[in-house]
Write an enzyme that holds these catalytic residues in place. Structure first.
Site, short mmCIF file in Angstrom:
data_model
loop_
_atom_site.label_atom_id
_atom_site.label_comp_id
_atom_site.label_asym_id
_atom_site.label_seq_id
_atom_site.Cartn_x
_atom_site.Cartn_y
_atom_site.Cartn_z
CG LEU A 101 -1.87 -1.22 2.13
CD1 LEU A 101 -2.81 -1.77 2.92
CD2 LEU A 101 -3.09 -1.42 0.36
CG HIS A 117 3.42 -10.84 8.11
ND1 HIS A 117 3.05 -10.84 6.98
CD2 HIS A 117 4.13 -11.48 8.05
CE1 HIS A 117 4.45 -11.34 5.69
NE2 HIS A 117 5.82 -11.82 7.22
CB THR A 149 3.56 1.62 9.70
OG1 THR A 149 4.74 1.06 9.52
CG2 THR A 149 3.22 1.97 11.48
CG LEU A 152 6.00 -5.05 3.58
CD1 LEU A 152 4.44 -4.80 2.84
CD2 LEU A 152 6.61 -5.83 2.97
CG ASP A 153 4.71 -7.73 6.12
OD1 ASP A 153 3.99 -7.92 5.86
OD2 ASP A 153 5.43 -8.52 5.32
CD GLN A 181 -3.47 -21.72 17.22
OE1 GLN A 181 -3.97 -20.63 18.41
NE2 GLN A 181 -4.04 -22.95 17.75
#
Ligand code: GAR
Length: 198
Positions: A101, A117, A149, A152-153, A181
């Site tokens: 993004l 993630h 944010t 990335l990740d 999970q």
């Protein structure tokens, strides 16, 4: 009503887990919250079928129809915001949305954008997380729900789940164990955000 918009690109099992939990936990009555729409950048995303069958509004916004990442993200923002009468959904949930993004997009939804993630962040950002965990000899793997944010990740960790890596695991078997999970921690983290004020 606090509107939630979920973005997907594929199977949509996390999206389905969130919708199921929203119904079972009576988000509408208890929290005044609802999943208002599911948006996919891919027309063939399997999750769209499930969402439609469960009465959720779905929209496809094909990123290949846009000349740049900025142009796609601008259109996506307009589409997301059109699903809230005040033009401000309470929460935008990335659930297997496989797009990087733009900073403008992230800033627009500051504090209202979350992602899941498939690794124990900050380890293994990016792609192929399960194979990389196996290659490194990790004894444990997992998933992380975090605020989004521009990096990335990254972003504040909201919840994590840990699973063992078992002898003979492949990226596929490990991914399946982690995914079960994910289905538990993502709806739970979203509910906490809704209760606590996003
Ligand atoms: C999930 O494992 C999610 O963590 C991962 O994609 C899968 C989507 O599954 N997301 C990412 O890799 C984002 N970088 P689903 O479509 O069945 O929810």
């Amino acid at each position: 009503m606090k509107n939630i918009v979920i973005l997907i690109s594929g199977g949509g099992s996390n999206m389905a887990a969130i919708v199921r939990h929203a119904q079972a936990a009576h988000w509408k009555q208890r929290l005044g919250a609802q999943v208002a729409a599911v948006i996919s950048n891919k027309a063939d995303a399997q999750g769209l079928v499930w969402a439609r069958e469960h009465g959720i509004a779905t929209v496809v916004l094909d990123h290949t129809a846009y000349p740049s990442r900025e142009a796609f993200d601008a259109a996506l923002m307009a589409l997301i915001d059109s699903h809230d009468p005040q033009g401000q959904p309470a929460l935008v949930v990335l659930a297997g949305f496989m797009r990087i993004l733009t900073p403008d997009f992230v800033a627009h939804y500051d504090g209202r954008l979350v992602n899941i993630h498939p690794s124990l962040l900050p380890a293994f950002t990016g792609l192929h997380t399960h194979q990389r965990a196996l290659d490194e000899g990790c004894r444990f793997a997992g998933a992380t729900v975090h605020r989004v944010t521009a990096e990335l990740d990254h972003g504040q960790i909201l919840d994590q789940a840990v699973v063992p890596v078992l002898p003979g695991d492949t990226a596929q078997t490990l991914a399946a164990r982690v995914l079960t999970q994910e289905h538990l921690i993502y709806p739970r983290a979203i509910e906490r955000l809704l209760v606590g004020g996003v």
